[in-house]
Motif scaffolding. Sequence first.
Motif, short mmCIF file in Angstrom:
data_model
loop_
_atom_site.label_atom_id
_atom_site.label_comp_id
_atom_site.label_asym_id
_atom_site.label_seq_id
_atom_site.Cartn_x
_atom_site.Cartn_y
_atom_site.Cartn_z
N PRO A 48 77.53 -13.69 -115.82
CA PRO A 48 76.84 -14.64 -114.93
C PRO A 48 75.40 -14.80 -115.37
N PRO A 49 74.83 -15.98 -115.20
CA PRO A 49 73.42 -16.15 -115.59
C PRO A 49 72.53 -15.32 -114.68
N ARG A 50 71.51 -14.78 -115.28
CA ARG A 50 70.58 -13.96 -114.50
C ARG A 50 69.57 -14.86 -113.81
N ILE A 51 69.36 -14.57 -112.58
CA ILE A 51 68.44 -15.36 -111.78
C ILE A 51 67.02 -15.25 -112.33
N SER A 52 66.66 -14.06 -112.82
CA SER A 52 65.30 -13.88 -113.31
C SER A 52 65.02 -14.77 -114.51
N HIS A 53 65.98 -14.94 -115.41
CA HIS A 53 65.78 -15.81 -116.57
C HIS A 53 65.59 -17.25 -116.13
N ILE A 54 66.40 -17.68 -115.20
CA ILE A 54 66.28 -19.05 -114.70
C ILE A 54 64.94 -19.24 -114.02
N TYR A 55 64.49 -18.23 -113.30
CA TYR A 55 63.21 -18.32 -112.62
C TYR A 55 62.07 -18.44 -113.62
N PHE A 56 62.09 -17.62 -114.69
CA PHE A 56 61.01 -17.68 -115.67
C PHE A 56 61.02 -18.99 -116.44
N ILE A 57 62.18 -19.51 -116.76
CA ILE A 57 62.25 -20.80 -117.45
C ILE A 57 61.66 -21.88 -116.56
N ARG A 58 62.02 -21.85 -115.30
CA ARG A 58 61.49 -22.82 -114.36
C ARG A 58 59.98 -22.68 -114.21
N TRP A 59 59.49 -21.43 -114.19
CA TRP A 59 58.07 -21.18 -114.07
C TRP A 59 57.31 -21.72 -115.27
N TYR A 60 57.84 -21.49 -116.49
CA TYR A 60 57.17 -21.99 -117.69
C TYR A 60 57.17 -23.51 -117.75
N VAL A 61 58.26 -24.13 -117.36
CA VAL A 61 58.30 -25.59 -117.32
C VAL A 61 57.29 -26.12 -116.33
N TYR A 62 57.19 -25.50 -115.18
CA TYR A 62 56.23 -25.93 -114.17
C TYR A 62 54.80 -25.76 -114.67
N LYS A 63 54.51 -24.62 -115.29
CA LYS A 63 53.17 -24.38 -115.81
C LYS A 63 52.83 -25.36 -116.93
N GLY A 64 53.79 -25.67 -117.78
CA GLY A 64 53.56 -26.65 -118.83
C GLY A 64 53.29 -28.02 -118.27
N TYR A 65 54.04 -28.41 -117.26
CA TYR A 65 53.82 -29.71 -116.60
C TYR A 65 52.46 -29.74 -115.94
N GLU A 66 52.10 -28.65 -115.28
CA GLU A 66 50.80 -28.57 -114.62
C GLU A 66 49.66 -28.64 -115.63
N PHE A 67 49.84 -27.98 -116.78
CA PHE A 67 48.82 -28.01 -117.83
C PHE A 67 48.65 -29.42 -118.38
N LEU A 68 49.76 -30.13 -118.58
CA LEU A 68 49.67 -31.49 -119.12
C LEU A 68 49.09 -32.47 -118.10
N GLN A 69 49.20 -32.16 -116.82
CA GLN A 69 48.60 -33.02 -115.80
C GLN A 69 47.08 -32.84 -115.75
N ASN A 70 46.61 -31.62 -115.95
CA ASN A 70 45.18 -31.34 -115.92
C ASN A 70 44.78 -30.61 -117.20
N PRO A 71 44.79 -31.28 -118.35
CA PRO A 71 44.48 -30.59 -119.60
C PRO A 71 42.98 -30.33 -119.73
N PRO A 72 42.61 -29.35 -120.56
CA PRO A 72 41.19 -29.14 -120.80
C PRO A 72 40.61 -30.32 -121.59
N GLY A 73 39.31 -30.44 -121.58
CA GLY A 73 38.66 -31.57 -122.24
C GLY A 73 38.95 -31.59 -123.74
N GLY A 74 39.30 -32.76 -124.25
CA GLY A 74 39.56 -32.92 -125.67
C GLY A 74 40.92 -32.43 -126.13
N PHE A 75 41.82 -32.13 -125.20
CA PHE A 75 43.12 -31.60 -125.59
C PHE A 75 43.97 -32.65 -126.31
N TYR A 76 44.04 -33.85 -125.74
CA TYR A 76 44.90 -34.87 -126.33
C TYR A 76 44.42 -35.35 -127.70
N PRO A 77 43.11 -35.51 -127.95
CA PRO A 77 42.69 -35.84 -129.32
C PRO A 77 43.04 -34.73 -130.31
#
Length: 162
Positions: A48-77
């Motif tokens: 069975p899939p482990r809940i903890s793995h699914i939780y961490f994957i979801r957490w990293y996706v959320y953090k990545g999305y949050e980072f791309l919404q508010n990137p540090p200055g000059g990130f996109y260039p």
Amino acid sequence: MKRELLSLYSSPARETKYVENPRTELEEGVSQLRHVLEPYTAWCQTFPPRISHIYFIRWYVYKGYEFLQNPPGGFYPRLGVISFAGIVGLFLARGSKLKKLVYPAALMGISTSMYYPQQAVAMAKVAGTQLYDWSLQGYIAVEALWKDNPKKKKSGEKVKNS
């Protein structure tokens, strides 16, 4: 008049027969592949899939999305320059498959190290340590193979019993 005699209520008896379409070579190949892989897929489904793995994957996706919404200055260039370096590497890497792996990675690594020098130094230290460890393990393995193989005796020599 009886109802069965009226044409509205009677229909001619049809003899229908189901004919299955012949299987193509692709369908046969997929079928054979599925039958070969069936034990392995059944084995993978027992865990069975482990809940903890699914939780961490979801957490990293959320953090990545949050980072791309508010990137540090000059990130996109910076991201654009690093991506452009990878594309230039692909353009320069005509020919062998090894070049297609090495050139884009090297150019992207160089351009990334220009923007993030502290992280590049830290990664270089770790990579250097790993390369040293691997080379040392390889040297030890080759040395063990070299010393373990006894030299073959010449066919004319006699072996002395001790």
